[in-house]
Motif scaffolding. Sequence first.
Motif, PDB file in Angstrom:
ATOM      1  N   UNK A  95      86.259   0.865  88.551  1.00  0.00           N
ATOM      2  CA  UNK A  95      86.868   1.852  89.438  1.00  0.00           C
ATOM      3  C   UNK A  95      88.322   2.108  89.064  1.00  0.00           C
ATOM      4  N   UNK A  96      88.784   3.302  89.409  1.00  0.00           N
ATOM      5  CA  UNK A  96      90.218   3.558  89.371  1.00  0.00           C
ATOM      6  C   UNK A  96      90.825   2.953  90.637  1.00  0.00           C
ATOM      7  N   UNK A  97      92.128   2.642  90.613  1.00  0.00           N
ATOM      8  CA  UNK A  97      92.713   1.922  91.749  1.00  0.00           C
ATOM      9  C   UNK A  97      92.517   2.602  93.103  1.00  0.00           C
ATOM     10  N   UNK A  98      92.687   3.921  93.166  1.00  0.00           N
ATOM     11  CA  UNK A  98      92.585   4.617  94.451  1.00  0.00           C
ATOM     12  C   UNK A  98      91.226   4.425  95.089  1.00  0.00           C
ATOM     13  N   UNK A  99      90.167   4.638  94.301  1.00  0.00           N
ATOM     14  CA  UNK A  99      88.810   4.487  94.836  1.00  0.00           C
ATOM     15  C   UNK A  99      88.515   3.019  95.130  1.00  0.00           C
ATOM     16  N   UNK A 100      89.020   2.143  94.254  1.00  0.00           N
ATOM     17  CA  UNK A 100      88.792   0.717  94.451  1.00  0.00           C
ATOM     18  C   UNK A 100      89.300   0.287  95.827  1.00  0.00           C
ATOM     19  N   UNK A 101      90.530   0.702  96.138  1.00  0.00           N
ATOM     20  CA  UNK A 101      91.094   0.271  97.416  1.00  0.00           C
ATOM     21  C   UNK A 101      90.372   0.920  98.590  1.00  0.00           C
ATOM     22  N   UNK A 102      89.888   2.148  98.369  1.00  0.00           N
ATOM     23  CA  UNK A 102      89.130   2.818  99.415  1.00  0.00           C
ATOM     24  C   UNK A 102      87.845   2.021  99.705  1.00  0.00           C
ATOM     25  N   UNK A 103      87.131   1.650  98.634  1.00  0.00           N
ATOM     26  CA  UNK A 103      85.865   0.922  98.817  1.00  0.00           C
ATOM     27  C   UNK A 103      86.120  -0.509  99.318  1.00  0.00           C
ATOM     28  N   UNK A 133      78.313  -8.422  95.899  1.00  0.00           N
ATOM     29  CA  UNK A 133      78.937  -7.342  96.663  1.00  0.00           C
ATOM     30  C   UNK A 133      80.325  -7.022  96.123  1.00  0.00           C
ATOM     31  N   UNK A 134      80.706  -7.659  95.017  1.00  0.00           N
ATOM     32  CA  UNK A 134      82.068  -7.502  94.511  1.00  0.00           C
ATOM     33  C   UNK A 134      82.297  -6.175  93.804  1.00  0.00           C
ATOM     34  N   UNK A 135      83.572  -5.751  93.797  1.00  0.00           N
ATOM     35  CA  UNK A 135      83.954  -4.542  93.065  1.00  0.00           C
ATOM     36  C   UNK A 135      85.221  -4.842  92.271  1.00  0.00           C
ATOM     37  N   UNK A 136      85.507  -3.992  91.286  1.00  0.00           N
ATOM     38  CA  UNK A 136      86.679  -4.256  90.450  1.00  0.00           C
ATOM     39  C   UNK A 136      87.281  -2.949  89.964  1.00  0.00           C
ATOM     40  N   UNK A 137      88.559  -3.018  89.627  1.00  0.00           N
ATOM     41  CA  UNK A 137      89.209  -1.834  89.044  1.00  0.00           C
ATOM     42  C   UNK A 137      90.181  -2.278  87.965  1.00  0.00           C
ATOM     43  N   UNK A 138      90.541  -1.300  87.102  1.00  0.00           N
ATOM     44  CA  UNK A 138      91.669  -1.557  86.199  1.00  0.00           C
ATOM     45  C   UNK A 138      92.880  -1.005  86.914  1.00  0.00           C
ATOM     46  N   UNK A 139      93.741  -1.903  87.356  1.00  0.00           N
ATOM     47  CA  UNK A 139      94.856  -1.514  88.225  1.00  0.00           C
ATOM     48  C   UNK A 139      95.915  -0.769  87.433  1.00  0.00           C
TER      49      UNK A 139
END
Lengths: 567, 123
Positions: free
Chosen positions: A149-157, A211-217
């Motif tokens: 994920x990109x950071x914006x979507x990551x934090x949203x999810x 249930x984990x998610x990740x992004x490149x911050x």
Amino acid sequence: MIKSGQIKRQRQVLVVEDQALNRDILGMILENDYEILNAENGLEALEIIQTHLNTLSIVLLDLMMPVMDGFEVLERMRADERMRRIPIIVLTAEKKAELRALQLGAADFIAKPYDAHEVILARVARIIELSEGRQLIRAAERDSLTGLYNPGFFFEYAEQIYRYHPHWSMDAVVVNIERFHSVNDLNGRLFGDTILRTLGDAIREFLRGTEGIACRRDADRFDLYCLHCEDYHTVLQFFQQKLNELSHRVSVRLRMGVCPAFDGVSLVTLFDRAHTACNLVRGSYKTHLMIYNEDMYKRELYSQRLLNDLRQAVEERQFRVYYQPKYDIQSDPPRLNSAEALVRWVHPELGFISPGDFIPLFERNGLIHVVDNYVWSEAAGQIAAWREKLGMTVPLSVNVSRTEVFDPGLEKGLLKLIEDNGLSTKDFKLEITESAYTDEAEQLVAVIEKLREKGFEIEMDDFGSGYSSLNTISSLPIDVLKMDMKFIQNIEENNRDFRLVELILDIARYLKVPVVAEGAETEHQLSLLRDAGCDYVQGYYFSRPLPAEEFENLIRKEIEMKKERKV
Amino acid sequence: MTLQELYTRIDGNYDHAVQIMRMEKLISRYVLKFPSSDLNGSLMEAARSMDPTQLFERAHAMKGVCANMGFDKLAEAVGEITEEFRPGNPRKYTDAEIKDKLARINDMYQRTIDGIHAYEQSL
């Protein structure tokens, strides 16, 4: 100008149907709005899909066909990552088949015999629209390099997980690559990208099925929000192993910071803490993993308290400026030459706070100028006050932090202080630590040169604690060397330390600058320093840092001694 | 003969055909194509061997096309064969009864083709 109509292609629809008449009728219904491709069976359909992967907007798929039926097409498309993005509408007359097709990934169905042509057109248009919308979202939500994920979507999810599943115990994890920019510089950007992709793949593998998610911050920082794990050493080892397999020639080290969920702590704070933990192992050869704990939490609270209280402390004059004298030890008896202005914080609730606790904190947070300006103003006023009261000018040195040097208003601000208090620039010395000269030295030297041109004297503070080479030191614009106190501490017992002091004094003689030795506490140390040719001493032997009113006694004593010398 | 008269003659559903294909000339185009599809020939071939899989597949194909064309009676009759031989469905009729139904389907189909030819000649 490019008009959107010129770049907008007509969308392609593949009609897969074994009966030519049915194909023709569907084609006729769709031909005004779409470019139509036809296939007579599933196998032929898959071949067409493969060659039109990037242009095909939708597949209308009959289920009962010879050679390969529609169900197999659905299964094969679902198994292929590139084909999976193409939406499928099944053509069927049977309810049971509808359900199975939807379970296999069909987006919708068109009933047989066909509905009114408007219904078919509306269904096709809606599914294409939904699919394109989903693809647009996917393109925006994913980092194109790693697929995370990109950071914006990551934090949203992550926020959704945090809000709607409060009973899940989730950890905030930050993974960083040590000195990634150097790895990039040395091995090329392509290799750097391979590292990022490999780490992204490893993270995805770790999270798969959870249930984990990740992004490149950002460039080399990855954030994970995952179910609590007891053994992050193994997780880090797993990621590290994947990178080790990339090349035997290049060593890439990872570090990881973890913050387990704390009650009532926001998601952003959890990641800030994980990042803090991750930064605590930056550059460490032994430790690569840090779990945020209660002590760190308390330290953080304390730091935050100090940051919050800073403005009020200035307003209420909680900062006290103390003065530690510097004596000319080549005179006999030693003479008061000048003093260093040092700040202390007497907090109304926390009591005395060591400068070691708040100065680095304010430096890190870009607030040190608040304290420095306070001290400079107090010190300049004090020089003037003593001169008026006692008739003697005691030059004072003040600390100038590295960030201050790059403040474009520095020179103007200092000159205003000098002018407002009727001082000469010679009365106000500026101490800059040796370590400040290490980065962007050229820019720093340019600023210092200008200050010297205005008459300010520059003292290089803590000399010997940084990494100046002899080559560099000879070209730096300084007026005084202040020898770090750790050199003085053992000169009585350790001949090697004394030799080092002599060496520094030799360097200073070569540079034709006087030396201030900090931290002298005994008569013997003083005598060794004097005999070795040291010019000034600042230390407990003469006096601890004193409040202005107590420092007056030293000035009075000096005035008395002057008088005696004259007599 | 008009297209509407043809649909009446072969027990078709003209309105449904219009709903799908919108224009009479398009319906006409596909109606004239229908005889070349040989769907009935394939079904009758399966009828000779009474192979259930072939009967199901061919009846299913013919039913789909007839339904889309609005040849409702024919579609309905072929639909019976489809359901009779749909895998998993219990058989309702004897082979003799099925053969009888298939013979009737063949007659209906021939009437449809004759009607289409008559319509074609009237154009």
